[in-house]
Design a protein around this motif. Sequence first.
Motif, PDB file in Angstrom:
ATOM      1  N   LYS A   1      37.848 -31.261  24.571  1.00  0.00           N
ATOM      2  CA  LYS A   1      37.219 -31.845  25.739  1.00  0.00           C
ATOM      3  C   LYS A   1      36.002 -32.654  25.297  1.00  0.00           C
ATOM      4  O   LYS A   1      35.115 -32.141  24.633  1.00  0.00           O
ATOM      5  N   ILE A   2      35.968 -33.913  25.664  1.00  0.00           N
ATOM      6  CA  ILE A   2      34.867 -34.800  25.311  1.00  0.00           C
ATOM      7  C   ILE A   2      34.261 -35.349  26.591  1.00  0.00           C
ATOM      8  O   ILE A   2      34.974 -35.868  27.446  1.00  0.00           O
ATOM      9  N   GLU A   3      32.955 -35.221  26.693  1.00  0.00           N
ATOM     10  CA  GLU A   3      32.260 -35.784  27.840  1.00  0.00           C
ATOM     11  C   GLU A   3      31.693 -37.133  27.440  1.00  0.00           C
ATOM     12  O   GLU A   3      30.793 -37.219  26.612  1.00  0.00           O
ATOM     13  N   LEU A   4      32.233 -38.178  28.013  1.00  0.00           N
ATOM     14  CA  LEU A   4      31.762 -39.517  27.706  1.00  0.00           C
ATOM     15  C   LEU A   4      30.489 -39.808  28.493  1.00  0.00           C
ATOM     16  O   LEU A   4      30.308 -39.332  29.610  1.00  0.00           O
ATOM     17  N   PRO A   5      29.593 -40.610  27.929  1.00  0.00           N
ATOM     18  CA  PRO A   5      28.345 -40.905  28.638  1.00  0.00           C
ATOM     19  C   PRO A   5      28.590 -41.792  29.849  1.00  0.00           C
ATOM     20  O   PRO A   5      29.499 -42.619  29.863  1.00  0.00           O
ATOM     21  N   ASP A   6      27.757 -41.588  30.862  1.00  0.00           N
ATOM     22  CA  ASP A   6      27.823 -42.431  32.050  1.00  0.00           C
ATOM     23  C   ASP A   6      27.167 -43.770  31.769  1.00  0.00           C
ATOM     24  O   ASP A   6      26.400 -43.927  30.824  1.00  0.00           O
ATOM     25  N   LYS A   7      27.441 -44.731  32.634  1.00  0.00           N
ATOM     26  CA  LYS A   7      26.832 -46.045  32.480  1.00  0.00           C
ATOM     27  C   LYS A   7      25.327 -45.955  32.665  1.00  0.00           C
ATOM     28  O   LYS A   7      24.564 -46.629  31.985  1.00  0.00           O
ATOM     29  N   SER A   8      24.876 -45.085  33.546  1.00  0.00           N
ATOM     30  CA  SER A   8      23.441 -44.940  33.795  1.00  0.00           C
ATOM     31  C   SER A   8      22.726 -44.387  32.562  1.00  0.00           C
ATOM     32  O   SER A   8      21.573 -44.716  32.302  1.00  0.00           O
TER      33      SER A   8
END
Length: 137
Positions: free
Chosen positions: A44-51
Amino acid sequence: MAFSSNNDSGGVMAEINVTPLVDVMLVLLIIFMITTPLMTDKVKIELPDKSMLEKPKEEPARIALAVKSNGELYFNDQPVMRQTLEQQLRIEARREPQPLLEIRADRTTEYRVLSDIMGIAKTSGMKKIGFATHPEK
């Protein structure tokens, strides 16, 4: 070649022996049944948000601690005594976020002196300690 025992003519039997083939197929089936679930595990990888990408990153505060070969100490380019250094480091350790302590030493500075300085910094509560070096010219 296999010979027929129940045939009156005693000729060659034209049937294929499938027992070894079935054994090999069962072994392969068991291997695939064991290894297939292992290959389907996912990370499971949490990608960064645009913000998160748009926020400018603040550079952490830095404290420059210069150590001369004769034992002189300079705290942010100001001469300081060892007793005063410990008090100043305790004050800096309480700041939030804690600044990075950069230790700059001469080439001829003994390790014993640097070890003492790192011990003072650790007992003062400094958690971020680094060494600053200058590249060879």
